[in-house]
Scaffold this motif. Sequence first.
Motif, PDB file in Angstrom:
ATOM      1  N   VAL A 149     -96.480  35.770 -57.784  1.00  8.41           N
ATOM      2  CA  VAL A 149     -96.940  34.957 -56.660  1.00  8.41           C
ATOM      3  C   VAL A 149     -98.218  34.242 -57.073  1.00  8.41           C
ATOM      4  N   PRO A 150     -98.589  33.151 -56.394  1.00 10.19           N
ATOM      5  CA  PRO A 150     -99.827  32.446 -56.735  1.00 10.19           C
ATOM      6  C   PRO A 150    -101.073  33.282 -56.423  1.00 10.19           C
ATOM      7  N   VAL A 151    -102.120  33.041 -57.179  1.00 12.79           N
ATOM      8  CA  VAL A 151    -103.411  33.652 -56.867  1.00 12.79           C
ATOM      9  C   VAL A 151    -103.881  33.126 -55.506  1.00 12.79           C
ATOM     10  N   GLY A 152    -104.328  34.040 -54.647  1.00 13.97           N
ATOM     11  CA  GLY A 152    -104.743  33.658 -53.303  1.00 13.97           C
ATOM     12  C   GLY A 152    -103.711  33.995 -52.245  1.00 13.97           C
ATOM     13  N   THR A 153    -102.672  34.765 -52.614  1.00 18.27           N
ATOM     14  CA  THR A 153    -101.611  35.111 -51.663  1.00 18.27           C
ATOM     15  C   THR A 153    -102.008  36.336 -50.837  1.00 18.27           C
ATOM     16  N   VAL A 154    -101.887  36.221 -49.539  1.00 21.57           N
ATOM     17  CA  VAL A 154    -102.115  37.330 -48.615  1.00 21.57           C
ATOM     18  C   VAL A 154    -100.754  37.880 -48.200  1.00 21.57           C
ATOM     19  N   VAL A 155    -100.591  39.196 -48.273  1.00 21.02           N
ATOM     20  CA  VAL A 155     -99.305  39.842 -48.008  1.00 21.02           C
ATOM     21  C   VAL A 155     -99.412  40.638 -46.709  1.00 21.02           C
ATOM     22  N   THR A 156     -98.521  40.364 -45.770  1.00 22.11           N
ATOM     23  CA  THR A 156     -98.530  41.011 -44.460  1.00 22.11           C
ATOM     24  C   THR A 156     -97.172  41.640 -44.173  1.00 22.11           C
ATOM     25  N   VAL A 173     -94.334  42.271 -41.853  1.00 22.40           N
ATOM     26  CA  VAL A 173     -93.857  41.538 -40.674  1.00 22.40           C
ATOM     27  C   VAL A 173     -93.690  42.469 -39.479  1.00 22.40           C
ATOM     28  N   ASP A 174     -93.206  43.693 -39.708  1.00 20.12           N
ATOM     29  CA  ASP A 174     -92.917  44.601 -38.599  1.00 20.12           C
ATOM     30  C   ASP A 174     -94.178  45.109 -37.908  1.00 20.12           C
ATOM     31  N   THR A 175     -95.224  45.383 -38.684  1.00 16.11           N
ATOM     32  CA  THR A 175     -96.440  45.965 -38.118  1.00 16.11           C
ATOM     33  C   THR A 175     -97.594  44.974 -38.016  1.00 16.11           C
ATOM     34  N   ASP A 176     -97.414  43.772 -38.616  1.00 17.77           N
ATOM     35  CA  ASP A 176     -98.478  42.765 -38.646  1.00 17.77           C
ATOM     36  C   ASP A 176     -99.718  43.287 -39.366  1.00 17.77           C
ATOM     37  N   GLU A 177     -99.524  44.213 -40.282  1.00 13.76           N
ATOM     38  CA  GLU A 177    -100.623  44.791 -41.058  1.00 13.76           C
ATOM     39  C   GLU A 177    -100.746  44.075 -42.396  1.00 13.76           C
ATOM     40  N   VAL A 178    -101.977  43.708 -42.760  1.00 13.55           N
ATOM     41  CA  VAL A 178    -102.214  43.078 -44.057  1.00 13.55           C
ATOM     42  C   VAL A 178    -102.159  44.156 -45.137  1.00 13.55           C
ATOM     43  N   ILE A 179    -101.183  44.044 -46.029  1.00 10.86           N
ATOM     44  CA  ILE A 179    -101.004  45.036 -47.081  1.00 10.86           C
ATOM     45  C   ILE A 179    -101.971  44.799 -48.227  1.00 10.86           C
ATOM     46  N   GLY A 180    -102.202  43.547 -48.566  1.00  9.41           N
ATOM     47  CA  GLY A 180    -103.100  43.262 -49.678  1.00  9.41           C
ATOM     48  C   GLY A 180    -103.396  41.780 -49.786  1.00  9.41           C
ATOM     49  N   ASP A 181    -104.368  41.470 -50.642  1.00  9.87           N
ATOM     50  CA  ASP A 181    -104.831  40.109 -50.860  1.00  9.87           C
ATOM     51  C   ASP A 181    -105.013  39.929 -52.360  1.00  9.87           C
ATOM     52  N   LEU A 182    -104.185  39.110 -52.973  1.00  8.82           N
ATOM     53  CA  LEU A 182    -104.197  38.939 -54.427  1.00  8.82           C
ATOM     54  C   LEU A 182    -105.086  37.758 -54.781  1.00  8.82           C
ATOM     55  N   THR A 183    -106.289  38.049 -55.237  1.00  5.48           N
ATOM     56  CA  THR A 183    -107.284  37.002 -55.472  1.00  5.48           C
ATOM     57  C   THR A 183    -107.643  36.817 -56.933  1.00  5.48           C
ATOM     58  N   GLN A 184    -107.072  37.621 -57.833  1.00  5.55           N
ATOM     59  CA  GLN A 184    -107.404  37.514 -59.254  1.00  5.55           C
ATOM     60  C   GLN A 184    -106.127  37.487 -60.079  1.00  5.55           C
ATOM     61  N   HIS A 185    -106.166  36.740 -61.173  1.00  2.10           N
ATOM     62  CA  HIS A 185    -105.004  36.652 -62.054  1.00  2.10           C
ATOM     63  C   HIS A 185    -104.673  38.022 -62.637  1.00  2.10           C
ATOM     64  N   GLY A 186    -103.406  38.386 -62.563  1.00  3.12           N
ATOM     65  CA  GLY A 186    -102.960  39.671 -63.089  1.00  3.12           C
ATOM     66  C   GLY A 186    -103.072  40.821 -62.119  1.00  3.12           C
ATOM     67  N   GLN A 187    -103.659  40.599 -60.953  1.00  2.00           N
ATOM     68  CA  GLN A 187    -103.788  41.672 -59.970  1.00  2.00           C
ATOM     69  C   GLN A 187    -102.412  42.086 -59.466  1.00  2.00           C
ATOM     70  N   ARG A 188    -102.170  43.405 -59.375  1.00  2.00           N
ATOM     71  CA  ARG A 188    -100.867  43.937 -58.963  1.00  2.00           C
ATOM     72  C   ARG A 188    -100.982  44.621 -57.608  1.00  2.00           C
ATOM     73  N   LEU A 189     -99.904  44.522 -56.843  1.00  2.00           N
ATOM     74  CA  LEU A 189     -99.857  45.136 -55.516  1.00  2.00           C
ATOM     75  C   LEU A 189     -98.494  45.784 -55.318  1.00  2.00           C
TER      76      LEU A 189
END
Length: 359
Positions: free
Chosen positions: A90-97, A99-115
């Motif tokens: 995914v692109p750097v800067g992607t916020v992952v939510t 859908v069922d709980t509307d909870e933010v799981i993570g925010d990928l802000t650096q190259h190579g960051q894994r979630l």
Amino acid sequence: MKFVDEAIIKVQAGDGGNGCVSFRREKFIPFGGPNGGDGGSGGSVWLVADEGLNTLIDFRHQRVFKAQRGENGMGSDMYGKGGEDTVIRVPVGTVVTNVDTDEVIGDLTQHGQRLLVAQGGKGGLGNIHFKSSVNRAPRKATPGTPGEVRELKLELRLLADVGLLGFPNAGKSTFIRAVSAATPRVADYPFTTLHPNLGVVSLGTDQSFVIADIPGLIEGAAEGAGLGIQFLRHVSRTRLLLHLVDIAPIDGSDPAEQVRAIEQELAKFDPQLLERPRWLVLNKADVLPEDERQAVAEDIVARLDWQAPWFLVSAIARDNTMAVCQQVQRFFESQRQARAERTDMQPGDVRLRDEGGAR
């Protein structure tokens, strides 16, 4: 629309393999016992930030991602092989939510960051784990646990230091062309940018910042008018907002009222954006006679009771545009210096303890 900044995908981790019920049966070995192995773990689903991507357009074509299932256990004490993980770029800067709980799981802000977004199931236990002195031939094994299944919302938020705000045709695209190497479309007739543009403003060695041209807002955007406020998420990461205003709109509208209208849309979207540093840039000064420009600008500033810095520029003539950028660079440098001073004054600093003498 070329720029795709939102997508819904479904991720499914692999199930764990089942445990095996098996017994050792070999010639000349009359007392063979249980030898059923465990099932392998299922593969997990990971998101990885990749600076080589800049949109979420790939997820228009593929929306379901599955990891491999773990193999079942086998006889002769053989364990099942674990399933392979699935990695989604995914692109750097992607916020992952979620859908069922509307909870933010993570925010990928650096190259190579894994979630990790879906954990693989655990393998079941074979009957070798259930033997005992009173149960030497257990016929019991456990099934593998299912892998996690989630529906995720991916939202791309641009990583920029400065965000440009303003009505359509305020000159934002022309401004970013004047101060950076970005080449958004501009023309001598009214139209609005349909997708954000990024530009890097370089003022010298180690002196640069990223500026984002956000599609223009109109009054009522919070209710979905025009392009709505779908791109305002991109200014949520910026440290400074430049509010561009046409000093002499061709439709005769009041520039001060345009500023107030944008402020109302910002407040409806996120009130915290109004608390962010925001400077006023009065653009298209070239359309006014030189002897009137300053007086018109000061009148607008006075009616707004504007307390923050403001500038009078002509983006198309590149008049005073670099002065704005130099002031922005000084602002960021002062912020960095202030952060460094706060870090130096932390109570746990070793130097502060030493200044008071040995303890």
